[in-house]
Design a protein around this motif. Sequence first.
Motif, short mmCIF file in Angstrom:
data_model
loop_
_atom_site.label_atom_id
_atom_site.label_comp_id
_atom_site.label_asym_id
_atom_site.label_seq_id
_atom_site.Cartn_x
_atom_site.Cartn_y
_atom_site.Cartn_z
N ILE A 1 38.98 -34.56 6.87
CA ILE A 1 40.15 -34.51 7.92
C ILE A 1 39.92 -35.99 8.93
CG2 ILE A 1 41.54 -33.67 9.95
CD1 ILE A 1 40.83 -30.86 8.57
N LEU B 1 46.03 -35.77 3.58
CA LEU B 1 45.44 -34.51 3.88
C LEU B 1 45.79 -33.40 2.86
CD1 LEU B 1 46.03 -34.23 7.70
CD2 LEU B 1 43.62 -34.76 6.49
N MET C 1 42.92 -28.82 3.42
CA MET C 1 43.62 -28.34 4.66
C MET C 1 43.82 -26.99 4.52
SD MET C 1 43.85 -30.66 6.77
CE MET C 1 45.04 -29.62 7.57
N SER D 1 50.00 -26.13 5.83
CA SER D 1 48.85 -25.54 4.84
C SER D 1 49.03 -24.23 4.23
CB SER D 1 47.44 -25.29 5.78
OG SER D 1 47.26 -26.78 6.05
N LEU E 1 50.29 -28.92 11.12
CA LEU E 1 49.51 -29.01 9.95
C LEU E 1 48.94 -27.84 9.48
CD1 LEU E 1 47.42 -32.44 10.82
CD2 LEU E 1 49.52 -32.16 9.23
N SER F 1 42.68 -24.56 7.37
CA SER F 1 43.73 -23.65 8.58
C SER F 1 43.11 -22.07 8.46
CB SER F 1 44.99 -24.20 7.82
OG SER F 1 45.23 -25.32 7.96
#
Length: 191
Positions: free
Chosen positions: A72, A90, A97, A157, A153, A101
């Motif tokens: 990241i 990403l 990711m 994910s 984000l 997450s």
Amino acid sequence: MARRPNPTLRAKRKENLMDSIIKIITEESIAEATTRHISEMSNLTIASLHYYFGSKDGALVATGEGILEDWISEILKKKTITAEEKIRRLFTPPKYMVAFSQIITYPYRQKEVSRKARIVDMNYTNTIKEFLKIHEIGLDNLENNAELIKTFLIGLSFKILVNPDILDSELENLKNFFNKKEELPDIKGFK
């Protein structure tokens, strides 16, 4: 007296355990990332996992920290590509990711591991702030906009697991949000 493995072997074993965690989380779920499953997939013993990370939760947080530092941050801090391209990278492939997450939203029970997970989360927020500064996005309210991007984000994910083709439309939504943000009316209770 037991001999400790050489540093290269230690690093390789830790990486193997973390790669197994990422694979389990992305192909199954974080709930399936049991100590036994991680050790079986990595072809190492349960004792190895405990030796290198202290516990399964410690291994999860260390994996999240590794993803943040090696994936990241590397992408978001680049100055030569656009903000949109960074977000695309990403999620290419999305496994890092997706795993990250789930790792940072997982409810840890051990105090020390929970504290480490909060530090990883804070570092993630700071990385996003740097990303926003580089691209001069949302500087009027950097703290809130960093949290907004972080939530976006993380949510993306989880969505990408179900619908891998959603990235384009979600990026368009994000661009529209920031382009129209100044025009949004005040809503009672939101500032």
